[in-house]
Design a protein around this motif. Structure first.
Motif, PDB file in Angstrom:
ATOM      1  N   ARG A 146     -50.637 -22.365  -3.074  1.00 58.83           N
ATOM      2  CA  ARG A 146     -49.391 -22.741  -3.751  1.00 58.83           C
ATOM      3  C   ARG A 146     -48.237 -22.868  -2.757  1.00 58.83           C
ATOM      4  O   ARG A 146     -47.451 -23.822  -2.823  1.00 58.83           O
ATOM      5  N   LYS A 147     -48.122 -21.930  -1.822  1.00 59.18           N
ATOM      6  CA  LYS A 147     -47.030 -21.979  -0.852  1.00 59.18           C
ATOM      7  C   LYS A 147     -47.177 -23.162   0.096  1.00 59.18           C
ATOM      8  O   LYS A 147     -46.190 -23.805   0.458  1.00 59.18           O
ATOM      9  N   VAL A 148     -48.403 -23.447   0.519  1.00 57.25           N
ATOM     10  CA  VAL A 148     -48.622 -24.575   1.422  1.00 57.25           C
ATOM     11  C   VAL A 148     -48.185 -25.875   0.754  1.00 57.25           C
ATOM     12  O   VAL A 148     -47.528 -26.716   1.369  1.00 57.25           O
ATOM     13  N   VAL A 149     -48.528 -26.029  -0.519  1.00 54.06           N
ATOM     14  CA  VAL A 149     -48.173 -27.251  -1.247  1.00 54.06           C
ATOM     15  C   VAL A 149     -46.675 -27.306  -1.511  1.00 54.06           C
ATOM     16  O   VAL A 149     -46.027 -28.334  -1.273  1.00 54.06           O
ATOM     17  N   SER A 150     -46.103 -26.203  -1.991  1.00 54.91           N
ATOM     18  CA  SER A 150     -44.672 -26.219  -2.350  1.00 54.91           C
ATOM     19  C   SER A 150     -43.778 -26.368  -1.132  1.00 54.91           C
ATOM     20  O   SER A 150     -42.738 -27.027  -1.181  1.00 54.91           O
ATOM     21  N   GLN A 151     -44.192 -25.759   0.004  1.00 49.33           N
ATOM     22  CA  GLN A 151     -43.386 -25.846   1.216  1.00 49.33           C
ATOM     23  C   GLN A 151     -43.745 -27.068   2.064  1.00 49.33           C
ATOM     24  O   GLN A 151     -43.036 -27.383   3.020  1.00 49.33           O
ATOM     25  N   ASN A 152     -44.835 -27.723   1.717  1.00 47.24           N
ATOM     26  CA  ASN A 152     -45.260 -28.993   2.328  1.00 47.24           C
ATOM     27  C   ASN A 152     -45.417 -28.924   3.847  1.00 47.24           C
ATOM     28  O   ASN A 152     -44.981 -29.798   4.580  1.00 47.24           O
ATOM     29  N   PHE A 153     -46.078 -27.874   4.316  1.00 48.46           N
ATOM     30  CA  PHE A 153     -46.486 -27.808   5.721  1.00 48.46           C
ATOM     31  C   PHE A 153     -47.525 -26.700   5.870  1.00 48.46           C
ATOM     32  O   PHE A 153     -47.668 -25.834   5.001  1.00 48.46           O
ATOM     33  N   GLY A 154     -48.244 -26.758   6.969  1.00 47.68           N
ATOM     34  CA  GLY A 154     -49.209 -25.696   7.232  1.00 47.68           C
ATOM     35  C   GLY A 154     -49.960 -25.946   8.524  1.00 47.68           C
ATOM     36  O   GLY A 154     -50.006 -27.070   9.019  1.00 47.68           O
ATOM     37  N   ASP A 155     -50.548 -24.880   9.056  1.00 48.99           N
ATOM     38  CA  ASP A 155     -51.404 -25.026  10.225  1.00 48.99           C
ATOM     39  C   ASP A 155     -52.861 -24.943   9.770  1.00 48.99           C
ATOM     40  O   ASP A 155     -53.149 -25.035   8.571  1.00 48.99           O
ATOM     41  N   CYS A 156     -53.783 -24.756  10.708  1.00 46.45           N
ATOM     42  CA  CYS A 156     -55.196 -24.803  10.342  1.00 46.45           C
ATOM     43  C   CYS A 156     -55.581 -23.693   9.366  1.00 46.45           C
ATOM     44  O   CYS A 156     -56.375 -23.914   8.445  1.00 46.45           O
ATOM     45  N   ASP A 157     -54.998 -22.497   9.528  1.00 49.24           N
ATOM     46  CA  ASP A 157     -55.283 -21.395   8.599  1.00 49.24           C
ATOM     47  C   ASP A 157     -54.798 -21.731   7.195  1.00 49.24           C
ATOM     48  O   ASP A 157     -55.538 -21.596   6.216  1.00 49.24           O
TER      49      ASP A 157
END
Length: 202
Positions: free
Chosen positions: A98-109
């Motif tokens: 949910r956080k990755v989608v809502s914040q619209n960024f992420g690394d490999c983990d």
């Protein structure tokens, strides 16, 4: 007066018992969280944030609605969604889907946590693969002829690499690591290392 003292005594006793139960419950819950999320790999600790909830169910359904149960279409659709989230190094522990989608960024983990959560919702056998300074997802698909891609065969079963950090990457992304570099293959929902008896790439 005696009655009042007894009443206060019993109330105090009940409050004390409830307090002790709550403390033990919190300790037990903390141990369960640690057992479910933290796994020691050699001299490092791996932390997963996989989660199956209403959010991941709804998102997986939405992303695969057009696929009509076509497995390649479903996996590629969920992979496309994940790879198109901008890559950005996350200095803290991995974040939830949910956080990755809502914040619209992420690394490999982060992005691997998102993708494998979506795959799990749809019933795909999938695992994390830990290599030096990187993590990626593998998924079992019994479609090697139609995919025409190399697969990582673990204990005789075909798994295809899903690279979440490469925008618009396809199922069966080339494996650029030697077997010696694979630190662990993990089932994050069981939080256990997979027992690997045989490993080939063909």
């Amino acid at each position: 007066m005696l009655f009042q003292n007894k009443f206060i005594y019993y109330i105090s006793l009940i409050i004390s018992i409830v307090f002790i139960i709550v403390v033990f419950y919190m300790i037990f819950t903390s141990f369960k969280i640690v057992d479910r999320q933290f796994l020691d790999i050699d001299d490092k600790t791996y932390v997963n944030q996989v989660k199956i909830d209403e959010f991941t169910h709804s998102l997986a359904k939405k992303l695969t609605l057009h696929c009509k149960n076509d497995k390649i279409c479903e996996v590629q659709s969920m992979l496309d969604f994940t790879t198109n989230i901008p890559y950005k190094v996350n200095e803290s522990i991995a974040r939830s889907a949910r956080k990755v989608v809502s914040q619209n960024f992420g690394d490999c983990d982060d992005k691997s946590n998102l993708l494998i959560s979506l795959l799990h919702v749809k019933g795909y056998e999938s695992y994390f693969v830990l290599v030096p300074k990187h993590i990626f997802v593998i998924v079992h698909l019994d479609v090697n002829q139609s995919l025409n891609k190399k697969a990582l065969y673990i204990n005789g079963k075909a798994f295809y690499k899903l690279e979440t950090t490469a925008t618009n990457s396809k199922i069966g992304f080339p494996l650029k690591y030697s077997f010696e570099q694979i630190e662990a293959i993990i089932d994050p929902f069981e939080n256990k290392k997979l027992v690997v008896d045989s490993l080939t790439y063909k």
